[in-house]
Design a protein around this motif. Sequence first.
Motif, PDB file in Angstrom:
ATOM      1  N   ILE A  13       9.646  -6.362  -7.556  1.00 51.00           N
ATOM      2  CA  ILE A  13       9.745  -6.408  -9.002  1.00 51.00           C
ATOM      3  C   ILE A  13      11.170  -6.694  -9.297  1.00 51.00           C
ATOM      4  CG2 ILE A  13       9.689  -5.381 -11.229  1.00 51.00           C
ATOM      5  CD1 ILE A  13       7.478  -3.612 -10.232  1.00 51.00           C
ATOM      6  N   GLU A  14      11.562  -7.964 -10.061  1.00 52.05           N
ATOM      7  CA  GLU A  14      12.881  -8.448 -10.259  1.00 52.05           C
ATOM      8  C   GLU A  14      13.397  -8.156 -11.728  1.00 52.05           C
ATOM      9  OE1 GLU A  14      13.392 -12.366  -8.744  1.00 52.05           O
ATOM     10  OE2 GLU A  14      12.805 -11.510  -6.529  1.00 52.05           O
ATOM     11  N   ILE A  15      14.288  -7.957 -11.916  1.00 48.49           N
ATOM     12  CA  ILE A  15      14.964  -7.654 -13.190  1.00 48.49           C
ATOM     13  C   ILE A  15      14.765  -8.770 -14.295  1.00 48.49           C
ATOM     14  CG2 ILE A  15      17.326  -8.194 -13.081  1.00 48.49           C
ATOM     15  CD1 ILE A  15      16.048  -5.404 -15.074  1.00 48.49           C
ATOM     16  N   LYS A  36       1.901   4.399 -25.045  1.00 55.87           N
ATOM     17  CA  LYS A  36       1.391   5.523 -25.718  1.00 55.87           C
ATOM     18  C   LYS A  36       0.209   6.299 -24.845  1.00 55.87           C
ATOM     19  CE  LYS A  36       2.270   3.287 -30.090  1.00 55.87           C
ATOM     20  NZ  LYS A  36       1.621   2.972 -31.326  1.00 55.87           N
ATOM     21  N   VAL A  37      -0.340   5.558 -24.006  1.00 56.26           N
ATOM     22  CA  VAL A  37      -1.512   6.177 -23.179  1.00 56.26           C
ATOM     23  C   VAL A  37      -1.150   6.283 -21.723  1.00 56.26           C
ATOM     24  CG1 VAL A  37      -3.090   5.524 -24.997  1.00 56.26           C
ATOM     25  CG2 VAL A  37      -2.555   4.099 -22.927  1.00 56.26           C
ATOM     26  N   ILE A  38      -2.001   7.292 -21.159  1.00 53.87           N
ATOM     27  CA  ILE A  38      -1.841   7.402 -19.735  1.00 53.87           C
ATOM     28  C   ILE A  38      -3.001   6.531 -18.900  1.00 53.87           C
ATOM     29  CG2 ILE A  38      -1.895   9.008 -17.859  1.00 53.87           C
ATOM     30  CD1 ILE A  38      -0.910  10.970 -19.728  1.00 53.87           C
ATOM     31  N   ARG A  85       4.514   2.186 -15.156  1.00 55.00           N
ATOM     32  CA  ARG A  85       5.810   2.816 -15.696  1.00 55.00           C
ATOM     33  C   ARG A  85       6.579   3.386 -14.330  1.00 55.00           C
ATOM     34  NH1 ARG A  85       7.265   5.544 -20.113  1.00 55.00           N
ATOM     35  NH2 ARG A  85       5.076   4.961 -21.068  1.00 55.00           N
ATOM     36  N   GLU A  86       5.862   4.068 -13.106  1.00 55.70           N
ATOM     37  CA  GLU A  86       6.788   4.809 -12.076  1.00 55.70           C
ATOM     38  C   GLU A  86       7.328   3.677 -11.251  1.00 55.70           C
ATOM     39  OE1 GLU A  86       4.093   7.249  -9.867  1.00 55.70           O
ATOM     40  OE2 GLU A  86       3.398   8.255 -11.505  1.00 55.70           O
ATOM     41  N   PHE A  92      14.370  -0.053 -11.929  1.00 55.37           N
ATOM     42  CA  PHE A  92      15.385  -0.030 -12.798  1.00 55.37           C
ATOM     43  C   PHE A  92      15.289   1.211 -13.866  1.00 55.37           C
ATOM     44  CE2 PHE A  92      13.174  -4.004 -12.095  1.00 55.37           C
ATOM     45  CZ  PHE A  92      14.123  -4.809 -11.345  1.00 55.37           C
ATOM     46  N   PRO A  93      15.730   2.354 -13.260  1.00 55.35           N
ATOM     47  CA  PRO A  93      15.746   3.831 -13.924  1.00 55.35           C
ATOM     48  C   PRO A  93      16.234   3.596 -15.299  1.00 55.35           C
ATOM     49  CG  PRO A  93      16.447   4.049 -11.607  1.00 55.35           C
ATOM     50  CD  PRO A  93      16.397   2.526 -12.062  1.00 55.35           C
ATOM     51  N   GLY A  94      15.502   4.027 -16.299  1.00 61.13           N
ATOM     52  CA  GLY A  94      15.795   4.130 -17.673  1.00 61.13           C
ATOM     53  C   GLY A  94      15.414   2.847 -18.469  1.00 61.13           C
ATOM     54  N   LEU A  95      15.019   1.866 -17.697  1.00 63.93           N
ATOM     55  CA  LEU A  95      14.622   0.465 -18.381  1.00 63.93           C
ATOM     56  C   LEU A  95      13.841   0.740 -19.634  1.00 63.93           C
ATOM     57  CD1 LEU A  95      15.462  -2.502 -18.901  1.00 63.93           C
ATOM     58  CD2 LEU A  95      13.731  -3.206 -17.126  1.00 63.93           C
TER      59      LEU A  95
END
Length: 101
Positions: A13-15, A36-38, A85-86, A92-95
């Motif tokens: 995965i690239e920015i 909003k959902v899991i 998400r994970e 990219f932590p916090g993105l």
Amino acid sequence: MARTLPQPAREAIEIVPVLQALADPVRLELVRELAKVIEPRSCALGEYDVDITAPTLSHHWRVLREAGLTTTFVEGRTRWVELRREDVQARFPGLLDAVLA
């Protein structure tokens, strides 16, 4: 059994593709809805409050998947999508938190 459509591995995965995917207002709204959902959600047009056609929605799902932001599962004729998400957080932590805030 569901199959997963092709997507980049976590380490691939690239920015730039992620930011390009998130730059579109419709795709950003789709990511907000997924955040909003899991559980995975249907990819169907009626599930989201966006004023676009089904083929355009399909295009947006493909861009999000190919950027590494979502995973799409296929069960028969139904497609399910969920936010990676994970994986995005690991790359990219916090993105996502910053973009969704």
